[in-house]
Every structure is written in structure tokens, then in C-alpha cells.
Design a protein around this motif. Structure first.
Motif, PDB file in Angstrom:
ATOM      1  N   ASP A   1      -7.077  12.649   7.283  1.00 34.47           N
ATOM      2  CA  ASP A   1      -6.360  12.858   6.023  1.00 34.47           C
ATOM      3  C   ASP A   1      -5.019  13.520   6.257  1.00 34.47           C
ATOM      4  O   ASP A   1      -4.023  13.165   5.639  1.00 34.47           O
TER       5      ASP A   1
ATOM      6  N   VAL B   1      -2.840  10.508   5.093  1.00 31.76           N
ATOM      7  CA  VAL B   1      -2.735  10.591   3.637  1.00 31.76           C
ATOM      8  C   VAL B   1      -1.339  11.075   3.319  1.00 31.76           C
ATOM      9  O   VAL B   1      -0.840  12.006   3.935  1.00 31.76           O
TER      10      VAL B   1
ATOM     11  N   ALA C   1      -1.648  13.325  -2.568  1.00 29.74           N
ATOM     12  CA  ALA C   1      -2.246  14.042  -1.441  1.00 29.74           C
ATOM     13  C   ALA C   1      -2.555  15.486  -1.823  1.00 29.74           C
ATOM     14  O   ALA C   1      -3.612  16.017  -1.475  1.00 29.74           O
TER      15      ALA C   1
ATOM     16  N   ARG D   1      -7.647   8.825  -3.379  1.00 29.87           N
ATOM     17  CA  ARG D   1      -7.545   8.331  -1.990  1.00 29.87           C
ATOM     18  C   ARG D   1      -6.734   7.040  -1.933  1.00 29.87           C
ATOM     19  O   ARG D   1      -5.912   6.851  -1.053  1.00 29.87           O
TER      20      ARG D   1
ATOM     21  N   GLU E   1      -3.002   6.790  -0.074  1.00 30.99           N
ATOM     22  CA  GLU E   1      -2.803   5.926   1.090  1.00 30.99           C
ATOM     23  C   GLU E   1      -1.659   4.948   0.906  1.00 30.99           C
ATOM     24  O   GLU E   1      -1.243   4.304   1.850  1.00 30.99           O
TER      25      GLU E   1
END
Length: 127
Positions: free
Chosen positions: A70, A74, A80, A122, A126
Motif C-alpha cells: 500500500d 497506493v 490514500a 482501494r 490505485e
């Protein structure tokens, strides 16, 4: 006194851009290389790149060290930050549930709610 006429292809030591001089030959490494085909070095670089892509993917690094994955992949935008806040809140909620001695069904319900809430973040992080 006049200079003698030289044929255009004669070799002489004069200016480099005299008409009729041939281009210098390519270095042997470029001349011997079959251009459209890769060399062993190119194939090694391709294999190394593919291996690193698999190792750094969510399937490998994401399972071995989700926090590192992450942090590396991320995005650092608002999604984030929201994802990190939600994960910290989830850890606190799970610890409170365990401390109060609730049933495993309540813990599973909390985990399911977290998974449902975190999925859109998420996906957004991304991008």
C-alpha cells in the motif's frame, strides 16, 4: 601555383566534409548485431522485468506485506489518506470488539462491513 585536381574518391588529409568521402564504418558490436532480433542481454532484461512485476504485484507483495504494498503503490492523494484513516479506525474497532468479548459473528460482521467500505477506496487509490 595551383593545386592539383584530386578525384572525388581519393583519400587525402584535409577537411572532414570533403565531397565524396565515405561515412565511417559502424562499430563492430552494431555491425554484427542482427537488428530486428533481440540479443541475450535484451532477453535477460525482459525476463528480469517480468519477474519484478510479478514479485511487486498485489498477488505476491500484497499478500506478504500489505502495508508495504500500500505504501509503494497506493496513490498519495485523498483516497490514500482516507484508506489509511479507515484502516486505522478498523484496527481500533476490532481491538475494542475483542476486548469486550463479543462473539465471533460480531467480529465477522465488522470485518465484512470494513471490506465493503474499503473496496471503493482501494479502487480509487490505485488509479
Amino acid at each position: 601555383m595551383s593545386l592539383p585536381n584530386r578525384p572525388p574518391n581519393s583519400s587525402h588529409h584535409g577537411d572532414a566534409d570533403a565531397p565524396g568521402e565515405a561515412e565511417p564504418a559502424a562499430p563492430p558490436s552494431q555491425a554484427a548485431r542482427p537488428w530486428p532480433f533481440p540479443t541475450h542481454r535484451d532477453l535477460y532484461l525482459l525476463a528480469a522485468g517480468l519477474l519484478m512485476g510479478v514479485l511487486l504485484s498485489g498477488a505476491v507483495l500484497g499478500r506478504l506485506s500489505p502495508s508495504l504494498h500500500d505504501r509503494l503503490f497506493v496513490g498519495s492523494g485523498g483516497a490514500a489518506a482516507a484508506l489509511q484513516t479507515l484502516q486505522a479506525q478498523h484496527q481500533q474497532d476490532m481491538q475494542r470488539l475483542r476486548d469486550t468479548g463479543v462473539t465471533s459473528a460480531a467480529i465477522l460482521e465488522q470485518q465484512t462491513a470494513f471490506d465493503r467500505d474499503v473496496l471503493p477506496l482501494r479502487v480509487e487509490a490505485e488509479r
